[in-house]
Write a protein that holds these residues in place. Structure first.
Motif, PDB file in Angstrom:
ATOM      1  N   TYR A   6       0.818  -1.215   0.000  1.00  0.00           N
ATOM      2  CA  TYR A   6       0.000   0.000   0.000  1.00  0.00           C
ATOM      3  C   TYR A   6       0.856   1.271   0.000  1.00  0.00           C
ATOM      4  O   TYR A   6       0.589   2.205  -0.748  1.00  0.00           O
ATOM      5  N   ASN A   7       1.891   1.320   0.831  1.00  0.00           N
ATOM      6  CA  ASN A   7       2.757   2.508   0.921  1.00  0.00           C
ATOM      7  C   ASN A   7       4.027   2.384   0.087  1.00  0.00           C
ATOM      8  O   ASN A   7       4.721   3.379  -0.134  1.00  0.00           O
ATOM      9  N   VAL A  30       0.398   6.353  -1.387  1.00  0.00           N
ATOM     10  CA  VAL A  30      -0.858   5.635  -1.192  1.00  0.00           C
ATOM     11  C   VAL A  30      -1.146   5.010  -2.541  1.00  0.00           C
ATOM     12  O   VAL A  30      -1.550   5.690  -3.481  1.00  0.00           O
ATOM     13  N   GLN A  31      -0.824   3.741  -2.657  1.00  0.00           N
ATOM     14  CA  GLN A  31      -0.810   3.020  -3.920  1.00  0.00           C
ATOM     15  C   GLN A  31       0.090   3.773  -4.904  1.00  0.00           C
ATOM     16  O   GLN A  31       1.274   3.912  -4.625  1.00  0.00           O
ATOM     17  N   LEU A  32      -0.459   4.306  -6.005  1.00  0.00           N
ATOM     18  CA  LEU A  32       0.423   4.938  -7.003  1.00  0.00           C
ATOM     19  C   LEU A  32       0.585   6.444  -6.796  1.00  0.00           C
ATOM     20  O   LEU A  32       1.313   7.091  -7.536  1.00  0.00           O
ATOM     21  N   LEU A 179       6.482   1.489  -6.994  1.00  0.00           N
ATOM     22  CA  LEU A 179       5.954   1.833  -5.665  1.00  0.00           C
ATOM     23  C   LEU A 179       7.039   2.284  -4.687  1.00  0.00           C
ATOM     24  O   LEU A 179       6.748   2.617  -3.546  1.00  0.00           O
ATOM     25  N   SER A 180       8.302   2.249  -5.109  1.00  0.00           N
ATOM     26  CA  SER A 180       9.388   2.709  -4.228  1.00  0.00           C
ATOM     27  C   SER A 180      10.346   3.574  -5.049  1.00  0.00           C
ATOM     28  O   SER A 180      10.295   3.574  -6.271  1.00  0.00           O
ATOM     29  N   GLY A 181      11.218   4.276  -4.363  1.00  0.00           N
ATOM     30  CA  GLY A 181      12.194   5.111  -5.067  1.00  0.00           C
ATOM     31  C   GLY A 181      12.337   6.475  -4.433  1.00  0.00           C
ATOM     32  O   GLY A 181      12.265   6.636  -3.222  1.00  0.00           O
ATOM     33  N   GLY A 201      18.185  10.035  -6.302  1.00  0.00           N
ATOM     34  CA  GLY A 201      17.785   9.086  -7.335  1.00  0.00           C
ATOM     35  C   GLY A 201      16.833   9.740  -8.306  1.00  0.00           C
ATOM     36  O   GLY A 201      16.620  10.959  -8.271  1.00  0.00           O
ATOM     37  N   ARG A 202      16.269   8.947  -9.176  1.00  0.00           N
ATOM     38  CA  ARG A 202      15.269   9.471 -10.124  1.00  0.00           C
ATOM     39  C   ARG A 202      14.045   9.957  -9.361  1.00  0.00           C
ATOM     40  O   ARG A 202      13.562   9.271  -8.466  1.00  0.00           O
ATOM     41  N   MET A 203      13.570  11.131  -9.721  1.00  0.00           N
ATOM     42  CA  MET A 203      12.442  11.710  -8.991  1.00  0.00           C
ATOM     43  C   MET A 203      11.130  11.501  -9.761  1.00  0.00           C
ATOM     44  O   MET A 203      10.332  12.413  -9.927  1.00  0.00           O
ATOM     45  N   ASP A 204      10.931  10.292 -10.249  1.00  0.00           N
ATOM     46  CA  ASP A 204       9.658   9.978 -10.907  1.00  0.00           C
ATOM     47  C   ASP A 204       9.250   8.560 -10.511  1.00  0.00           C
ATOM     48  O   ASP A 204       8.743   7.816 -11.276  1.00  0.00           O
TER      49      ASP A 204
END
Length: 204
Positions: A6-7, A30-32, A179-181, A201-204
Motif C-alpha cells: 500500500y505505501n 498511497v498506492q500509485l 511503488l518505491s524510489g 535518485g530518479r524523482m519519478d
C-alpha cells in the motif's frame, strides 16, 4: 493490491568486513500516488543496532515505538545495550504475539555483535526469522534487490566499497519498481562510527 504494498518500500542490509550497511528508499505513497519523498524507514535502536521496517507505514511507526519502549526497559534492567541476536528474538516475539491480527511489517535488523561481528536478519509479519551471512532485502522492490545484490555482493568488503555496492544495488532496483524510489537513505556502521548518507535518485 496487498496491504504490504500500500505505501511501497525498499529495504536492504549488507555485511562487510567488521561493518554493515542498511539502506532504504524515501517514498511514502498511497498506492500509485506519492505523499512524501523524505519518509524515514530505518531507525536507530542504539549506536550499533538499526532496524528498517518495510510494509504499512502506520504499523511500522507503531511497532518502532513498542520496540524502543522494550529496549529502554531492557537497558534499565540490564544496564547494557541489547545484542542484535537478542533484539531479533524480541522483534520476532512481539510480531508473533499479534499473529492473528499482525503488524503489516517486514523488519530488517542489522547490528554489530560480539567482537564487532556483523549480524543481519529479516522476518515476515508474524516473526519467522531469516538469517543471512551476506545480505537481506524486504519491501515491494525485494525481487529486483535480490538480483542486484546477488550480482554485486562480495565477501569482506571495506566500508566505503560496501556503501558503494549497497547504494548502486538500491538505486538500480527501485528504478524497476513503481511503488518505491525517490532517492535513498543509507547508514554505514563500523565499530567506531556511524555514517548517514542521503542518495539522490530518479524523482519519478
Amino acid at each position: 493490491m496487498s496491504i504490504f504494498e500500500y505505501n511501497g518500500s525498499a529495504l536492504v542490509a549488507m555485511v562487510g568486513k567488521n561493518c554493515f550497511a542498511i539502506g532504504s528508499d524515501r517514498r511514502l505513497g498511497v498506492q500509485l500516488q506519492t505523499i512524501a519523498t523524505d519518509f524515514q524507514r530505518i531507525s536507530k535502536i542504539h549506536d550499533k543496532l538499526f532496524i528498517g521496517l518495510s510494509g504499512l507505514g502506520t504499523d511500522a511507526q507503531t511497532l518502532y515505538q513498542r520496540l524502543v519502549f522494550r529496549h529502554k526497559l531492557y537497558q534499565l534492567r540490564e544496564e547494557r545495550d541489547m545484542k542484535p541476536e537478542t533484539f531479533a528474538s524480541l522483534v520476532s516475539a512481539i510480531l508473533y504475539e499479534k499473529r492473528f491480527g499482525p503488524y503489516f511489517c517486514q523488519p530488517v535488523i542489522a547490528g554489530l555483535g560480539d567482537e564487532d561481528k556483523p549480524f543481519i536478519c529479516t522476518m515476515d509479519s508474524i516473526g519467522a526469522k531469516e538469517l543471512a551471512k551476506d545480505f537481506v532485502v524486504a519491501g515491494t522492490a525485494s525481487e529486483s534487490l535480490y538480483g542486484a545484490c546477488e550480482s554485486m555482493f562480495r565477501p569482506d568488503m571495506e566500508p566505503e566499497e560496501l556503501f558503494e555496492t549497497l547504494s548502486q544495488a538500491l538505486l538500480s532496483s527501485v528504478d524497476r519498481d513503481c511503488l518505491s524510489g525517490w532517492g535513498g537513505h543509507v547508514y554505514l556502521v563500523t565499530p567506531t562510527e556511524v555514517k548517514e548518507r542521503i542518495l539522490k535518485g530518479r524523482m519519478d
